[in-house]
Scaffold this active site. Structure first.
Site, mmCIF file in Angstrom:
data_model
loop_
_atom_site.group_PDB
_atom_site.id
_atom_site.type_symbol
_atom_site.label_atom_id
_atom_site.label_comp_id
_atom_site.label_asym_id
_atom_site.label_seq_id
_atom_site.Cartn_x
_atom_site.Cartn_y
_atom_site.Cartn_z
ATOM 1 N N SER A 78 17.776 -4.585 26.116
ATOM 2 C CA SER A 78 17.611 -5.962 25.607
ATOM 3 C C SER A 78 18.957 -6.638 25.379
ATOM 4 C CB SER A 78 16.797 -5.942 24.333
ATOM 5 O OG SER A 78 17.306 -4.990 23.469
ATOM 6 N N HIS A 91 13.580 -7.190 31.213
ATOM 7 C CA HIS A 91 13.580 -7.163 29.742
ATOM 8 C C HIS A 91 12.223 -7.621 29.226
ATOM 9 C CE1 HIS A 91 15.053 -8.976 25.704
ATOM 10 N NE2 HIS A 91 14.581 -7.750 25.540
ATOM 11 N N GLU A 129 12.287 -11.310 30.858
ATOM 12 C CA GLU A 129 13.584 -11.789 31.364
ATOM 13 C C GLU A 129 13.965 -10.903 32.557
ATOM 14 O OE1 GLU A 129 16.262 -13.840 27.859
ATOM 15 O OE2 GLU A 129 16.071 -11.660 27.820
ATOM 16 N N ASN A 161 17.928 -13.230 23.220
ATOM 17 C CA ASN A 161 18.569 -12.548 22.081
ATOM 18 C C ASN A 161 19.943 -13.133 21.785
ATOM 19 O OD1 ASN A 161 16.382 -11.022 21.587
ATOM 20 N ND2 ASN A 161 17.118 -9.196 22.671
#
Ligand code: T1G
Length: 702
Positions: free
Chosen positions: A413, A434, A446, A484
């Site tokens: 991640s 991801h 992702e 993130n």
């Protein structure tokens, strides 16, 4: 473009049946041309003495997908849909709507204008307008309410979810179900039956208004007010349905139109329609047009923890076979039981039945501790512990056992996937996939591209995402990719507001009233404060002396307050409840940290909190764009909508910034920089767009 409407006699035994067919691919949307053509065809039918019954059909895979959404926001062109539908209903000869695939929005309203409706057994019928921030604006709230009653009409209209043909028959929305393979023929036969039985026209608009059941309407109003969370369309739709109980058709249609046009002017409508098109455009990468993809029927998954088991479950639910590899057989067996638990939950959600589950576990899942078991699959997804060393060692092994050309994907991640790829002899076949936890539920994926990932590998990843029912967004490699990375930045802005005086509870409430599903501190408790702590430890080396470090969060961690998993974090979770209770001990702890840092707390309005949070989010979004981590602002919007609880009706942070005006966002950042010019540095792209008088939407056609 040829005429989207055709008018033809069926010429079967000269039965006087005419077929009016809509052909406006891909979804027979009721564009201006279609509306004009349909009106002309209905008028032709009315004047056609050789025609006694008309059948309206959609060509291709469905009946009608609704009004043409791409026309919204521009000045309406006559004829309007209400006029077309009134002409259908006004016909003195029966008109049948023959529905296959889907009849949605204006499409169902056309069918409601018809006098009879037949639908294929697999057809779906719905009025999803509220999902676009609108309400049915062409008679749906008036005719449907008269036809199926207040309660069912409100169910369909305020929820926006389609119903099946069987449910539609049960509620008398349709007259007949066809189980055949040819809706056109079924429509003709139904029309002939009506003609031979001398059936007359039936105008649903002329049905009596249902009695105004004030208790029922009040129940619905309270329910919608509770679930609205700032959205206005469903409550407005309720008002339109309520109008149907006390107005005649003409008055009701006028009231519906007034409410519809009012919603058309709202930012919510713009936000929801932006989200509608953005989630479809993210998968369109011009650079991949016509790129070959590899067939994927079986995948390998490395690691059977929460993510590995979730990814395996998602693949199994999408019809793929999975070989999951763990270091020891006992761990592989544990992964199998986790997957079985996930599948059992999916049965509860109606995704499959127990027999299908048994077949999956028997025939399509193998859980082993031998890497050779995945030596012949085309794609392997690694989901082991989040450490560079561990992942590089796994990729070293995979590079040896996987067949030539197999794709090696990592579910990291935030780690540097270029560094992971570098330990293999096939960096062009390495990328990031991801997933978001729980991987078999969350729609966002992702697709993280390294400097060397080959186009066919990327194209195969997007094809797999579609197969898994995921909304995939392309991202490039950086710490945290799109989501993130932005989260850590806007989360830091929240921490600064907290440090300067606001309580975590006020911050959460302010963002929930802005429309977020949860505030940052409730999210932290859900994810686990140990995750945040580990992230801060990992980044310790890059800390800048002017970073304002969240000491209170470390203390909460040291006190074993890990969030929901330990029953207390920022909130208390008595007896494992998921709804947190505010804890004055936390506020006291934070107050002590402020005092030790010599900070005199100040007050923040909810508006100021939202303004700072959004400014940080948008500013980091602009950096993500200028660095090419995301290609288009709409990619960022979709990531935040699908992975980070951003309110859909605001369209996503970049769209919301355009609505607010980038000059105002930039002015906010400059204002905040007067207090802290280390954290608040306006992104060059944001400054450039403001200088050029442009907005983020202008970058979406990239
Ligand atoms: N208008 C314009 N374009 C549309 C469209 C529409 N209604 N529906 C789909 N498209 C485009 C979509 O952007 C995509 O384009 C392509 O068609 C295929 O769509 C007065 C006000 C019908 C179930 O809300 O739910 O009627 O990306 O990928 O998965 O009361 O599309 O290829 O360039 O989604 O097979 C109400 C919206 C309108 C239904 C098909 N109707 N559409 O799903 O294909 S408001 C809706 C859908 C209204 C009236 C009111 C789905 C679908 P591109 P797709 P799909």
């Amino acid at each position: 473009m040829c005429d989207p409407i055709s008018y033809e006699h069926s010429y079967q035994d000269d039965d006087g049946v005419v077929l009016i067919t809509i052909a406006n691919p891909p979804v027979n949307a009721l564009s201006h041309k279609v509306r004009a053509g349909l009106l002309a065809a209905v008028q032709r039918f009315a004047d056609d003495d050789s025609a006694s019954v008309a059948v309206i059909l959609g060509s291709g895979r469905l009946f009608i997908g609704g009004a043409d959404i791409s026309e919204f926001g521009s000045p309406p062109i006559a004829p309007g849909l209400p006029e077309v539908i009134a002409a259908v209903e006004r016909c003195d000869k029966p008109v049948v709507a023959a529905i296959h695939g889907t009849a949605l929005g204006g499409g169902l309203e056309v069918a409601l204008g018809a006098h009879y409706r037949i639908a294929h057994i697999d057809a779906k019928l719905g009025l999803p307008e509220v999902k676009l921030g609108l309400l049915p604006g062409a008679g749906g709230t008036q005719r449907l309410t008269r036809l199926i009653g207040i309660d069912q009409a409100l169910m369909m209209i305020t929820g926006g979810n389609p119903i099946s043909a069987a449910q539609a028959l049960e509620h008398s929305l349709i007259d007949r179900i066809d189980a055949g393979a040819d809706i056109r023929q079924a429509g003709i036969e139904f029309a002939r039956e009506l003609q031979q039985s001398g059936a007359s026209v039936r105008r649903s608009g002329e049905l009596p208004s249902p009695a105004a059941d004030t208790d029922l309407l009040q129940q619905w109003r309270s329910k919608l007010e509770r679930s609205a969370r700032g959205e206005v369309a469903a409550l407005s739709a309720l008002n339109a349905v309520e109008a149907a109980t006390r107005m005649d058709l003409a008055e009701g249609l006028a009231e519906e139109r007034r409410l519809f046009l009012a919603l058309m002017e709202t930012e919510q409508r713009a936000g929801l329609i932006h989200a509608f098109f953005a989630e479809r455009k993210v998968a369109k990468l011009p650079e991949l047009a016509n790129t070959a993809t590899m067939p994927i029927e079986q995948i390998g998954v490395i690691g059977g923890g929460t993510m590995g088991a979730g990814i395996a479950t998602s693949a199994l639910l999408s019809g793929l076979s999975v070989t999951l590899v763990e270091r020891e057989q006992i761990a592989a067996d544990k992964a199998r039981s986790t997957i079985a638990t996930n599948l059992a939950a999916a049965i509860k959600r109606g995704k499959l039945d127990s027999k299908q589950r048994d077949v999956i576990l028997e025939n399509r899942l193998s859980t082993v501790s031998d890497f050779d078991a995945i030596s012949d699959v085309n794609l392997i997804i690694e989901a082991v512990f989040e450490s560079m060393e561990v992942k590089q060692s796994v990729f070293g092994t995979l590079d040896k056992v996987a067949k030539p050309g197999a794709i090696l994907a990592t579910n990291t991640s935030y780690l540097d996937i270029n560094a992971i790829a570098a330990v293999t002899a096939r960096p062009e076949a390495v990328l990031g996939l991801h997933f978001f936890s729980p991987a078999h539920v969350m729609k966002l994926l992702e697709v993280v591209i390294t400097d060397k990932t080959a186009p066919e590998v990327i194209a195969t990843a997007f094809a797999l995402a579609k197969r898994l029912g995921k909304t995939a967004v392309r991202a490039s490699v950086c710490d945290g990719f799109i989501g993130n990375r932005m989260l850590s930045h806007y989360r830091t802005a929240a921490d600064h507001i907290l440090l300067d005086g606001a309580s975590p509870y006020q911050i959460d409430k302010a963002l929930v009233s802005y429309g977020f599903a949860m505030g940052p501190y409730a999210v932290a408790d859900l994810a686990g404060l140990d995750i945040g702590y580990a992230t801060r430890q990992r980044r310790a080396a890059d800390r800048h002396p002017r970073d304002r470090y969240p000491l209170w969060a470390d203390e909460l961690h040291h006190l074993g307050r890990l969030g929901q998993k330990s029953g207390r974090g920022y909130y208390l979770y008595p007896e494992g409840t998921r709804k947190g209770v505010e804890d004055p001990e936390v506020e006291a702890l934070i107050a002590r940290i402020r005092e030790q840092a010599g900070i005199r707390p100040r007050t923040f309005t909810d508006e100021e909190i939202v303004c700072r949070y959004m400014a940080a989010m948008v500013n980091e979004g602009a950096r993500v764009l200028e660095e090419g981590i995301a290609n288009r602002p709409l990619d960022i919007d979709v990531v935040l909508l699908y992975g980070y609880g951003f309110p859909r009706w605001r369209g996503g942070p970049m769209h919301a910034a355009d609505q607010r005006g980038l000059e105002s966002v930039l002015a906010d950042i400059h204002r905040f920089a007067e207090e802290d010019d280390h954290f608040w540095q306006a992104a060059p792209l944001l400054k450039k767009l403001v200088e050029q008088g442009r907005n983020f939407a202008s970058l979406n056609s990239a």
